[in-house]
Write a protein that holds these residues in place. Sequence first.
Motif, PDB file in Angstrom:
ATOM      1  N   SER A   1     -12.306  -1.886   7.218  1.00 24.46           N
ATOM      2  CA  SER A   1     -13.527  -1.013   6.503  1.00 24.46           C
ATOM      3  C   SER A   1     -14.228  -2.007   5.633  1.00 24.46           C
ATOM      4  N   ALA A   2     -15.015  -1.365   5.110  1.00 26.13           N
ATOM      5  CA  ALA A   2     -15.674  -2.009   3.604  1.00 26.13           C
ATOM      6  C   ALA A   2     -15.635  -1.077   2.626  1.00 26.13           C
ATOM      7  N   LEU A   3     -14.497  -0.117   2.700  1.00 27.44           N
ATOM      8  CA  LEU A   3     -14.624   0.991   1.463  1.00 27.44           C
ATOM      9  C   LEU A   3     -13.917   0.158   0.289  1.00 27.44           C
ATOM     10  N   LYS A   4     -13.910   0.873  -0.822  1.00 28.23           N
ATOM     11  CA  LYS A   4     -13.248   0.381  -2.084  1.00 28.23           C
ATOM     12  C   LYS A   4     -12.287   1.384  -2.497  1.00 28.23           C
ATOM     13  N   SER A   5     -11.026   0.810  -2.547  1.00 31.62           N
ATOM     14  CA  SER A   5      -9.636   1.610  -2.594  1.00 31.62           C
ATOM     15  C   SER A   5      -9.023   0.709  -3.721  1.00 31.62           C
ATOM     16  N   LYS A   6      -8.029   1.059  -4.445  1.00 32.28           N
ATOM     17  CA  LYS A   6      -7.026   0.232  -5.066  1.00 32.28           C
ATOM     18  C   LYS A   6      -6.426  -0.741  -4.283  1.00 32.28           C
ATOM     19  N   PRO A   7      -6.601  -1.926  -4.260  1.00 31.93           N
ATOM     20  CA  PRO A   7      -6.046  -2.859  -3.488  1.00 31.93           C
ATOM     21  C   PRO A   7      -4.633  -3.054  -3.686  1.00 31.93           C
ATOM     22  N   SER A   8      -3.981  -3.248  -2.297  1.00 33.85           N
ATOM     23  CA  SER A   8      -2.528  -3.363  -2.210  1.00 33.85           C
ATOM     24  C   SER A   8      -2.008  -4.458  -3.269  1.00 33.85           C
ATOM     25  N   TRP A   9      -2.679  -5.579  -3.479  1.00 31.92           N
ATOM     26  CA  TRP A   9      -2.355  -6.770  -4.353  1.00 31.92           C
ATOM     27  C   TRP A   9      -1.860  -6.392  -5.644  1.00 31.92           C
ATOM     28  N   TRP A  10      -2.577  -5.353  -6.255  1.00 33.95           N
ATOM     29  CA  TRP A  10      -2.881  -4.923  -7.675  1.00 33.95           C
ATOM     30  C   TRP A  10      -1.511  -4.128  -7.875  1.00 33.95           C
ATOM     31  N   ASP A  11      -0.439  -4.441  -7.969  1.00 43.37           N
ATOM     32  CA  ASP A  11       0.926  -3.829  -8.018  1.00 43.37           C
ATOM     33  C   ASP A  11       1.304  -4.000  -9.603  1.00 43.37           C
ATOM     34  N   ASP A  12       2.555  -3.719 -10.041  1.00 43.97           N
ATOM     35  CA  ASP A  12       3.243  -3.637 -11.269  1.00 43.97           C
ATOM     36  C   ASP A  12       3.065  -4.792 -11.976  1.00 43.97           C
ATOM     37  N   LYS A  13       3.331  -5.975 -11.143  1.00 44.78           N
ATOM     38  CA  LYS A  13       3.168  -7.227 -11.880  1.00 44.78           C
ATOM     39  C   LYS A  13       1.937  -7.659 -12.343  1.00 44.78           C
ATOM     40  N   ILE A  14       0.852  -7.305 -11.487  1.00 42.23           N
ATOM     41  CA  ILE A  14      -0.474  -7.539 -11.839  1.00 42.23           C
ATOM     42  C   ILE A  14      -0.958  -7.006 -13.028  1.00 42.23           C
ATOM     43  N   THR A  15      -0.567  -5.709 -12.871  1.00 41.96           N
ATOM     44  CA  THR A  15      -0.777  -4.672 -13.966  1.00 41.96           C
ATOM     45  C   THR A  15      -0.011  -5.103 -15.321  1.00 41.96           C
ATOM     46  N   ASP A  16       1.207  -5.263 -15.365  1.00 43.93           N
ATOM     47  CA  ASP A  16       1.918  -5.841 -16.713  1.00 43.93           C
ATOM     48  C   ASP A  16       1.846  -7.316 -17.062  1.00 43.93           C
ATOM     49  N   GLU A  17       1.471  -8.095 -16.202  1.00 43.28           N
ATOM     50  CA  GLU A  17       1.355  -9.563 -16.646  1.00 43.28           C
ATOM     51  C   GLU A  17      -0.127 -10.030 -16.721  1.00 43.28           C
ATOM     52  N   TYR A  18      -0.970  -9.607 -15.863  1.00 42.80           N
ATOM     53  CA  TYR A  18      -2.303 -10.281 -15.761  1.00 42.80           C
ATOM     54  C   TYR A  18      -3.409  -9.411 -16.066  1.00 42.80           C
ATOM     55  N   LEU A  19      -3.611  -8.172 -15.488  1.00 38.14           N
ATOM     56  CA  LEU A  19      -4.973  -7.299 -15.458  1.00 38.14           C
ATOM     57  C   LEU A  19      -4.956  -6.160 -16.054  1.00 38.14           C
ATOM     58  N   GLY A  20      -3.722  -5.866 -16.413  1.00 40.29           N
ATOM     59  CA  GLY A  20      -3.598  -4.348 -17.036  1.00 40.29           C
ATOM     60  C   GLY A  20      -3.832  -3.413 -15.983  1.00 40.29           C
ATOM     61  N   PRO A  21      -4.125  -2.027 -16.395  1.00 33.51           N
ATOM     62  CA  PRO A  21      -3.993  -0.920 -15.380  1.00 33.51           C
ATOM     63  C   PRO A  21      -5.395  -0.875 -14.637  1.00 33.51           C
ATOM     64  N   TYR A  22      -5.294  -0.487 -13.391  1.00 26.76           N
ATOM     65  CA  TYR A  22      -6.043  -0.634 -12.167  1.00 26.76           C
ATOM     66  C   TYR A  22      -7.417   0.672 -12.584  1.00 26.76           C
ATOM     67  N   THR A  23      -8.598   0.123 -12.662  1.00 26.50           N
ATOM     68  CA  THR A  23      -9.796   1.147 -12.462  1.00 26.50           C
ATOM     69  C   THR A  23     -10.752   0.341 -11.685  1.00 26.50           C
ATOM     70  N   GLU A  24     -11.712   1.360 -11.083  1.00 28.33           N
ATOM     71  CA  GLU A  24     -12.590   0.667 -10.158  1.00 28.33           C
ATOM     72  C   GLU A  24     -13.607  -0.130 -10.731  1.00 28.33           C
ATOM     73  N   LYS A  25     -13.788   0.394 -12.264  1.00 29.19           N
ATOM     74  CA  LYS A  25     -14.940  -0.466 -12.836  1.00 29.19           C
ATOM     75  C   LYS A  25     -14.405  -1.645 -13.022  1.00 29.19           C
ATOM     76  N   LYS A  26     -13.045  -1.915 -13.410  1.00 35.36           N
ATOM     77  CA  LYS A  26     -12.311  -3.335 -13.737  1.00 35.36           C
ATOM     78  C   LYS A  26     -12.319  -3.950 -12.762  1.00 35.36           C
ATOM     79  N   LEU A  27     -12.146  -3.567 -11.715  1.00 37.99           N
ATOM     80  CA  LEU A  27     -11.942  -4.479 -10.261  1.00 37.99           C
ATOM     81  C   LEU A  27     -13.396  -4.717 -10.048  1.00 37.99           C
ATOM     82  N   ASP A  28     -14.441  -4.130 -10.002  1.00 36.51           N
ATOM     83  CA  ASP A  28     -15.807  -4.706 -10.018  1.00 36.51           C
ATOM     84  C   ASP A  28     -16.313  -5.510 -10.983  1.00 36.51           C
ATOM     85  N   VAL A  29     -15.901  -5.404 -12.215  1.00 38.35           N
ATOM     86  CA  VAL A  29     -16.175  -6.635 -13.145  1.00 38.35           C
ATOM     87  C   VAL A  29     -15.587  -7.816 -12.952  1.00 38.35           C
TER      88      VAL A  29
END
Length: 233
Positions: free
Chosen positions: A151-179
């Motif tokens: 699709s071309a729908l926006k949703s939390k991507p599967s790669w944004w897992d606990d490791k990405i949250t804890d060590e790199y990008l922090g908690p997921y939000t749609e706006k954070k992904l867009d930025v």
Amino acid sequence: MMKMRKIGWIGLWILVFCSCGKSEMKMFGGKNYIYFAGRYDQDSVEVSFYFHPNTEVLSVPIHLCVSGDLLTEDKTFVIEADEVSTAEISDYTLPEWKWRAGEVEDSSFRVLLHYSPQLENRVLRLVLKIVENENFLPGDIPYRKKIIRFSALKSKPSWWDDKITDEYLGPYTEKKLDVFMEITGVGDLTGLDENRIRSLAIQFKYKLIEEAEKGNIIQDENGPMYKTVSVSV
């Protein structure tokens, strides 16, 4: 969005690659068996053009295996779209299915998915199935099909897992992904090594800090975004 698009490659190796040892076929009449590396009910592929801006075509790797005697010459096999697919023939392109002599597994096959405006509000399903021909029989039932949803729908991507949250990008939000996509030009971290992910996260954080120092504090529901990016710099 998605005005001008180009061809893009998807790093879906984790979703597509599985052990070829899962399916064990008995040989009848000297024929070989061909099968997908992962079970269709456990290893489906999900793709969104949203995470690949300016991309017209996405390329999905398909991992296949063969059991039986090693081939001494290249031979064709048949994989086609199952009738339960919701994708039309204009939505995808299948490769030439030819097995190379001497190989027992192959991940070089690519299915091309084509963008269309309907993908902005709809998920299409392409179900690939292995069909018997003069060279190959289909493998065990759970390994005869591969499901691809796109699709071309926006949703939390599967790669944004606990490791990405804890060590790199922090908690997921749609706006954070867009930025993040706007700053780095990257919308899919699947298959990237940790050095590359860290580099992108630092680029993202530095740009947020730079904007904050100029008085442009970019925020989401968690507050100033630069404070929630977890990568250490």
